[in-house]
Design a protein around this motif. Structure first.
Motif, PDB file in Angstrom:
ATOM      1  N   THR A  55       0.864  -1.174   0.000  1.00 19.56           N
ATOM      2  CA  THR A  55       0.000   0.000   0.000  1.00 19.56           C
ATOM      3  C   THR A  55       0.901   1.223   0.000  1.00 19.56           C
ATOM      4  OG1 THR A  55      -1.869   1.105   1.062  1.00 19.56           O
ATOM      5  CG2 THR A  55      -0.313   0.021   2.538  1.00 19.56           C
ATOM      6  N   ARG A  91      -9.124  -9.553   4.846  1.00 15.07           N
ATOM      7  CA  ARG A  91     -10.146  -8.850   5.627  1.00 15.07           C
ATOM      8  C   ARG A  91     -10.017  -9.223   7.105  1.00 15.07           C
ATOM      9  NH1 ARG A  91     -11.959  -4.285   4.641  1.00 15.07           N
ATOM     10  NH2 ARG A  91     -12.464  -4.599   2.501  1.00 15.07           N
ATOM     11  N   ALA A  96      -8.028  -5.345   5.094  1.00 19.16           N
ATOM     12  CA  ALA A  96      -7.599  -4.874   3.778  1.00 19.16           C
ATOM     13  C   ALA A  96      -8.357  -5.591   2.673  1.00 19.16           C
ATOM     14  CB  ALA A  96      -6.095  -5.098   3.608  1.00 19.16           C
ATOM     15  N   ARG A  97      -8.274  -4.990   1.487  1.00 18.91           N
ATOM     16  CA  ARG A  97      -8.848  -5.623   0.302  1.00 18.91           C
ATOM     17  C   ARG A  97      -7.895  -5.425  -0.873  1.00 18.91           C
ATOM     18  NH1 ARG A  97     -11.341  -1.619  -2.889  1.00 18.91           N
ATOM     19  NH2 ARG A  97     -11.682   0.305  -1.714  1.00 18.91           N
ATOM     20  N   LEU A 137      -5.560  -2.170  -0.153  1.00 20.64           N
ATOM     21  CA  LEU A 137      -5.999  -0.977   0.544  1.00 20.64           C
ATOM     22  C   LEU A 137      -6.478  -1.398   1.922  1.00 20.64           C
ATOM     23  CD1 LEU A 137      -6.762   2.060   0.561  1.00 20.64           C
ATOM     24  CD2 LEU A 137      -9.015   1.359  -0.295  1.00 20.64           C
ATOM     25  N   ASP A 139      -8.694  -0.535   4.619  1.00 23.64           N
ATOM     26  CA  ASP A 139      -9.823   0.384   4.716  1.00 23.64           C
ATOM     27  C   ASP A 139     -10.789   0.046   5.850  1.00 23.64           C
ATOM     28  OD1 ASP A 139     -10.944  -1.887   3.616  1.00 23.64           O
ATOM     29  OD2 ASP A 139     -11.802  -0.884   1.870  1.00 23.64           O
ATOM     30  N   SER A 140     -10.396  -0.880   6.710  1.00 27.31           N
ATOM     31  CA  SER A 140     -11.215  -1.209   7.880  1.00 27.31           C
ATOM     32  C   SER A 140     -10.301  -1.823   8.936  1.00 27.31           C
ATOM     33  CB  SER A 140     -12.356  -2.157   7.502  1.00 27.31           C
ATOM     34  OG  SER A 140     -11.852  -3.414   7.100  1.00 27.31           O
TER      35      SER A 140
END
Length: 187
Positions: A55, A91, A96-97, A137, A139-140
């Motif tokens: 990333t 996840r 991430a994804r 990414l 993102d959580s």
């Protein structure tokens, strides 16, 4: 030069540059003898998938509740595809994804001396641990399922920092695996 000869020459050259990664391994924690190869294993042998996730030029590492840094990934479930396993593990462990397709850089062919497979649906005694890289990414937060590592921190770090942190727990070949992923990504 034929494609087969070129691939064999490339494998010998990579083994010379990354000798610790290509050396025979003994993973005592699982009663496993393992050997790295840049060839891809048959899908039916793949039981574990791990990823060097990038990333913004940094590598995503996860810290578990025991204080160990690791690359996200894990055990494939029954009838789960490699891609689904990778997406689920990212996840669960890194929050991430994928933002690009994974590039598979090799595998450890693993032979265990345990009397039964780790999970009933897995091949036994021969299996494969698949290694790759991809852009991700974060993102959580990690979902931390009860049957997985309990992740307490996710940190994007420089490749050099990833190599240093991974050797605090793992065998000496981990920095070379990270270096191979970086080389594959930039090459």
């Amino acid at each position: 030069m034929t494609d087969t000869t070129r691939r064999a020459s490339d494998s010998v050259e990579l083994a010379a540059r990354y000798p610790a990664l290509h050396a025979p391994q003994r993973w005592e924690w699982g009663g496993i003898d393992a050997q790295f190869s840049t060839d891809l294993p048959p899908d039916e042998l793949v039981t574990n998938i791990h990823l060097v996730g990038f990333t913004e030029g940094r590598i995503v590492l996860c810290l578990d509740a025991r204080g160990y840094w690791f690359l996200p990934g894990g055990t494939r479930e029954a009838a789960e595809s490699v891609e689904s396993c990778l997406e689920r593990e990212l996840r669960e462990e890194a929050g991430a994804r994928l933002v690009g397709p994974p590039t598979w850089i090799g595998h450890h062919l693993a032979v265990t001396d345990t009397p039964a497979p780790y999970r009933p649906w897995q091949p036994h005694p021969v299996k494969a641990w698949l290694w790759g890289w991809a852009d991700v990414l974060v993102d959580s937060v990690p979902t931390n399922p009860d049957d997985g590592e309990q992740v307490v921190e996710v940190r994007p770090v420089t490749p050099e920092e990833a190599q240093r942190l991974l050797t605090q727990r793992h065998e000496s070949w981990w920095p070379e695996l990270v270096a191979l992923a970086v080389e594959s990504r930039t090459g």
